[in-house]
Design a protein around this motif. Structure first.
Motif, PDB file in Angstrom:
ATOM      1  N   ILE A  22       0.882  -1.165   0.000  1.00 53.64           N
ATOM      2  CA  ILE A  22       0.000   0.000   0.000  1.00 53.64           C
ATOM      3  C   ILE A  22       0.917   1.210   0.000  1.00 53.64           C
ATOM      4  O   ILE A  22       1.736   1.379   0.914  1.00 53.64           O
ATOM      5  N   LEU A  23       0.779   2.043  -1.048  1.00 50.47           N
ATOM      6  CA  LEU A  23       1.609   3.228  -1.188  1.00 50.47           C
ATOM      7  C   LEU A  23       0.711   4.456  -1.198  1.00 50.47           C
ATOM      8  O   LEU A  23      -0.296   4.477  -1.912  1.00 50.47           O
ATOM      9  N   VAL A  24       1.055   5.455  -0.422  1.00 49.96           N
ATOM     10  CA  VAL A  24       0.285   6.689  -0.346  1.00 49.96           C
ATOM     11  C   VAL A  24       1.169   7.843  -0.795  1.00 49.96           C
ATOM     12  O   VAL A  24       2.279   8.016  -0.297  1.00 49.96           O
ATOM     13  N   HIS A  25       0.644   8.623  -1.749  1.00 49.76           N
ATOM     14  CA  HIS A  25       1.302   9.853  -2.201  1.00 49.76           C
ATOM     15  C   HIS A  25       0.396  10.998  -1.772  1.00 49.76           C
ATOM     16  O   HIS A  25      -0.717  11.141  -2.297  1.00 49.76           O
ATOM     17  N   THR A  26       0.861  11.798  -0.837  1.00 53.35           N
ATOM     18  CA  THR A  26       0.028  12.864  -0.280  1.00 53.35           C
ATOM     19  C   THR A  26       0.845  14.145  -0.184  1.00 53.35           C
ATOM     20  O   THR A  26       1.984  14.209  -0.646  1.00 53.35           O
ATOM     21  N   GLY A  27       0.266  15.165   0.403  1.00 58.21           N
ATOM     22  CA  GLY A  27       0.950  16.442   0.572  1.00 58.21           C
ATOM     23  C   GLY A  27       0.416  17.493  -0.384  1.00 58.21           C
ATOM     24  O   GLY A  27      -0.368  17.201  -1.283  1.00 58.21           O
ATOM     25  N   HIS A  28       0.881  18.714  -0.193  1.00 61.32           N
ATOM     26  CA  HIS A  28       0.385  19.839  -0.979  1.00 61.32           C
ATOM     27  C   HIS A  28       1.276  20.170  -2.165  1.00 61.32           C
ATOM     28  O   HIS A  28       0.973  21.096  -2.925  1.00 61.32           O
ATOM     29  N   LYS A  30       3.273  19.327  -5.870  1.00 62.29           N
ATOM     30  CA  LYS A  30       2.905  18.735  -7.148  1.00 62.29           C
ATOM     31  C   LYS A  30       3.597  17.383  -7.315  1.00 62.29           C
ATOM     32  O   LYS A  30       4.708  17.202  -6.862  1.00 62.29           O
ATOM     33  N   GLY A  31       2.927  16.433  -7.966  1.00 65.20           N
ATOM     34  CA  GLY A  31       3.590  15.190  -8.320  1.00 65.20           C
ATOM     35  C   GLY A  31       2.969  13.920  -7.777  1.00 65.20           C
ATOM     36  O   GLY A  31       3.471  12.829  -8.053  1.00 65.20           O
ATOM     37  N   LYS A  32       1.881  14.017  -7.038  1.00 66.70           N
ATOM     38  CA  LYS A  32       1.274  12.819  -6.437  1.00 66.70           C
ATOM     39  C   LYS A  32       0.737  11.866  -7.503  1.00 66.70           C
ATOM     40  O   LYS A  32       1.084  10.683  -7.533  1.00 66.70           O
ATOM     41  N   SER A  33      -0.099  12.387  -8.373  1.00 64.68           N
ATOM     42  CA  SER A  33      -0.649  11.551  -9.453  1.00 64.68           C
ATOM     43  C   SER A  33       0.453  11.152 -10.416  1.00 64.68           C
ATOM     44  O   SER A  33       0.505  10.001 -10.872  1.00 64.68           O
ATOM     45  N   THR A  34       1.333  12.080 -10.720  1.00 65.04           N
ATOM     46  CA  THR A  34       2.423  11.806 -11.662  1.00 65.04           C
ATOM     47  C   THR A  34       3.266  10.626 -11.177  1.00 65.04           C
ATOM     48  O   THR A  34       3.628   9.742 -11.959  1.00 65.04           O
ATOM     49  N   ALA A  35       3.572  10.586  -9.894  1.00 62.37           N
ATOM     50  CA  ALA A  35       4.342   9.471  -9.331  1.00 62.37           C
ATOM     51  C   ALA A  35       3.565   8.168  -9.435  1.00 62.37           C
ATOM     52  O   ALA A  35       4.128   7.119  -9.774  1.00 62.37           O
ATOM     53  N   THR A 151      -3.688   8.408  -3.896  1.00 64.67           N
ATOM     54  CA  THR A 151      -3.133   9.752  -4.000  1.00 64.67           C
ATOM     55  C   THR A 151      -4.120  10.802  -3.515  1.00 64.67           C
ATOM     56  O   THR A 151      -5.319  10.564  -3.454  1.00 64.67           O
ATOM     57  N   GLY A 152      -3.584  11.975  -3.214  1.00 61.84           N
ATOM     58  CA  GLY A 152      -4.376  13.147  -2.876  1.00 61.84           C
ATOM     59  C   GLY A 152      -3.841  13.846  -1.648  1.00 61.84           C
ATOM     60  O   GLY A 152      -3.143  13.246  -0.821  1.00 61.84           O
ATOM     61  N   ARG A 153      -4.187  15.106  -1.530  1.00 66.78           N
ATOM     62  CA  ARG A 153      -3.764  15.901  -0.376  1.00 66.78           C
ATOM     63  C   ARG A 153      -4.409  15.395   0.908  1.00 66.78           C
ATOM     64  O   ARG A 153      -5.490  14.825   0.889  1.00 66.78           O
ATOM     65  N   ASP A 154      -3.728  15.656   2.000  1.00 64.16           N
ATOM     66  CA  ASP A 154      -4.277  15.434   3.340  1.00 64.16           C
ATOM     67  C   ASP A 154      -4.795  14.017   3.553  1.00 64.16           C
ATOM     68  O   ASP A 154      -5.920  13.815   4.023  1.00 64.16           O
ATOM     69  N   ALA A 155      -3.980  13.034   3.233  1.00 61.42           N
ATOM     70  CA  ALA A 155      -4.379  11.643   3.475  1.00 61.42           C
ATOM     71  C   ALA A 155      -4.719  11.462   4.949  1.00 61.42           C
ATOM     72  O   ALA A 155      -3.999  11.958   5.831  1.00 61.42           O
ATOM     73  N   PRO A 156      -5.827  10.767   5.245  1.00 59.16           N
ATOM     74  CA  PRO A 156      -6.192  10.533   6.648  1.00 59.16           C
ATOM     75  C   PRO A 156      -5.083   9.758   7.382  1.00 59.16           C
ATOM     76  O   PRO A 156      -4.430   8.885   6.807  1.00 59.16           O
ATOM     77  N   ALA A 163      -0.396   2.186   5.557  1.00 58.85           N
ATOM     78  CA  ALA A 163       0.441   2.101   4.356  1.00 58.85           C
ATOM     79  C   ALA A 163       1.831   1.544   4.649  1.00 58.85           C
ATOM     80  O   ALA A 163       2.375   1.698   5.743  1.00 58.85           O
ATOM     81  N   ASP A 164       2.392   0.908   3.617  1.00 57.50           N
ATOM     82  CA  ASP A 164       3.772   0.427   3.678  1.00 57.50           C
ATOM     83  C   ASP A 164       4.755   1.532   3.329  1.00 57.50           C
ATOM     84  O   ASP A 164       5.858   1.603   3.868  1.00 57.50           O
ATOM     85  N   THR A 165       4.369   2.380   2.371  1.00 49.93           N
ATOM     86  CA  THR A 165       5.208   3.485   1.921  1.00 49.93           C
ATOM     87  C   THR A 165       4.339   4.734   1.829  1.00 49.93           C
ATOM     88  O   THR A 165       3.273   4.698   1.221  1.00 49.93           O
ATOM     89  N   VAL A 166       4.802   5.802   2.444  1.00 54.09           N
ATOM     90  CA  VAL A 166       4.097   7.081   2.381  1.00 54.09           C
ATOM     91  C   VAL A 166       5.093   8.137   1.925  1.00 54.09           C
ATOM     92  O   VAL A 166       6.166   8.280   2.515  1.00 54.09           O
ATOM     93  N   THR A 167       4.725   8.848   0.874  1.00 51.21           N
ATOM     94  CA  THR A 167       5.540   9.947   0.395  1.00 51.21           C
ATOM     95  C   THR A 167       4.717  11.217   0.482  1.00 51.21           C
ATOM     96  O   THR A 167       3.595  11.265  -0.026  1.00 51.21           O
ATOM     97  N   GLU A 168       5.271  12.220   1.155  1.00 45.96           N
ATOM     98  CA  GLU A 168       4.586  13.505   1.232  1.00 45.96           C
ATOM     99  C   GLU A 168       5.287  14.477   0.293  1.00 45.96           C
ATOM    100  O   GLU A 168       6.463  14.793   0.482  1.00 45.96           O
ATOM    101  N   MET A 169       4.541  14.927  -0.708  1.00 45.82           N
ATOM    102  CA  MET A 169       5.054  15.914  -1.643  1.00 45.82           C
ATOM    103  C   MET A 169       4.915  17.282  -0.964  1.00 45.82           C
ATOM    104  O   MET A 169       3.810  17.711  -0.650  1.00 45.82           O
ATOM    105  N   THR A 170       6.029  17.929  -0.732  1.00 47.39           N
ATOM    106  CA  THR A 170       6.041  19.194  -0.025  1.00 47.39           C
ATOM    107  C   THR A 170       6.131  20.339  -1.022  1.00 47.39           C
ATOM    108  O   THR A 170       7.007  20.351  -1.889  1.00 47.39           O
ATOM    109  N   LEU A 171       5.241  21.292  -0.879  1.00 47.51           N
ATOM    110  CA  LEU A 171       5.258  22.466  -1.746  1.00 47.51           C
ATOM    111  C   LEU A 171       6.366  23.406  -1.289  1.00 47.51           C
ATOM    112  O   LEU A 171       6.378  23.856  -0.138  1.00 47.51           O
ATOM    113  N   VAL A 172       7.308  23.670  -2.171  1.00 50.42           N
ATOM    114  CA  VAL A 172       8.359  24.643  -1.912  1.00 50.42           C
ATOM    115  C   VAL A 172       8.030  25.924  -2.671  1.00 50.42           C
ATOM    116  O   VAL A 172       8.082  27.019  -2.129  1.00 50.42           O
ATOM    117  N   ARG A 173       7.643  25.768  -3.941  1.00 49.39           N
ATOM    118  CA  ARG A 173       7.253  26.885  -4.782  1.00 49.39           C
ATOM    119  C   ARG A 173       6.354  26.322  -5.870  1.00 49.39           C
ATOM    120  O   ARG A 173       6.559  25.207  -6.331  1.00 49.39           O
TER     121      ARG A 173
END
Length: 188
Positions: A22-28, A30-35, A151-156, A163-173
Motif C-alpha cells: 500500500i503506497l500513499v502519495h500525499t501532501g500539498h 505537485k507530483g502525487k498523481s504523476t508518481a 493519491t491526494g492531499r491530506d491523506a487521513p 500504508a507500507d510506503t508514504v511519500t509527502e510531496m512538499t510544496l516549496v514553490r
C-alpha cells in the motif's frame, strides 16, 4: 551546495517476503498523481496488469494521461464529475464517489490486477462522501499480491498508518504563485 562523497557500499538488502504494498502519495506539493502514473507505467512495462481509477475526473476526460494510457492499453476510468468547485450538485458528486469506490473495491478484491491506482481518493474521503473504514478494510483484506497506490492531499492518518510506503510531496514553490496558469502537458 555541500559536496558529498558517493556511497561505496550498497544499502542493506531487505530479507522479507515480497508482497503487495500500500503506497500513499500525499501532501500539498505537485507530483502525487504523476508518481502514481510512473508506477503504473513501470508495472505495465513488466507485463503486469494495471487499473487506474480517478475519483475526481469525469469519465469523458481526455487529459494527456488518458490519451497515453489508452495507447498503451492501460485502463483508466474517471469516476467523478470534476472538483467540488465545479460541481452543480455535491450530493450527486458524493454518490459518484461511493459508486466509484464500489467499482474500485471490486477490482482490488478480485485480485486480477498487480497494481490498482486510486488517484485523488483522499478528496472524497476528506469530504465525507466515502466512509474511510470500508476503504481501510478492503486494503487490509485485499489479495496478498495486489499493490494499491492512493493519491491526494491530506491523506487521513489511519490510511498513513496502514500504508507500507508514504511519500509527502512538499510544496516549496508553485508557478501558480507567480501568476503562471496551468499548462497542457504539465498539469493535464
Amino acid at each position: 551546495m555541500d559536496i558529498v562523497k558517493p556511497p561505496t557500499a550498497p544499502s542493506p538488502k531487505a530479507e522479507g517476503e515480497r508482497r503487495g504494498l500500500i503506497l500513499v502519495h500525499t501532501g500539498h506539493g505537485k507530483g502525487k498523481s504523476t508518481a502514481a502514473f510512473g508506477l503504473a507505467l513501470r508495472a505495465h512495462g513488466r507485463g503486469m496488469p494495471v487499473k487506474i481509477y480517478q475519483f475526481m475526473k469525469v469519465p469523458s476526460a481526455r487529459f494527456g494521461e488518458h490519451r497515453m494510457f489508452e495507447q498503451l492499453g492501460i485502463p483508466i476510468e474517471g469516476l467523478g464529475d470534476g472538483f467540488s468547485w465545479k460541481s452543480r450538485d455535491l450530493e450527486h458528486s458524493a454518490q459518484l464517489a461511493r459508486d466509484g469506490w464500489a467499482r474500485a473495491e471490486e477490482t482490488i478484491r478480485a485480485g486480477e490486477h498487480f497494481l490498482v491506482v486510486l488517484d485523488e481518493i483522499t478528496y472524497p474521503l476528506r469530504y465525507g462522501w466515502q466512509p474511510l473504514e470500508p476503504v481501510l478494510a478492503c486494503l487490509r483484506e485485499r489479495p496478498a499480491h495486489v499493490h494499491v497506490v492512493l493519491t491526494g492531499r491530506d491523506a487521513p492518518q489511519e490510511l498513513i498508518d496502514l500504508a507500507d510506503t508514504v511519500t509527502e510531496m512538499t510544496l516549496v514553490r508553485h508557478h501558480h504563485q507567480q501568476g503562471v496558469p496551468a499548462q497542457r502537458g504539465i498539469e493535464d
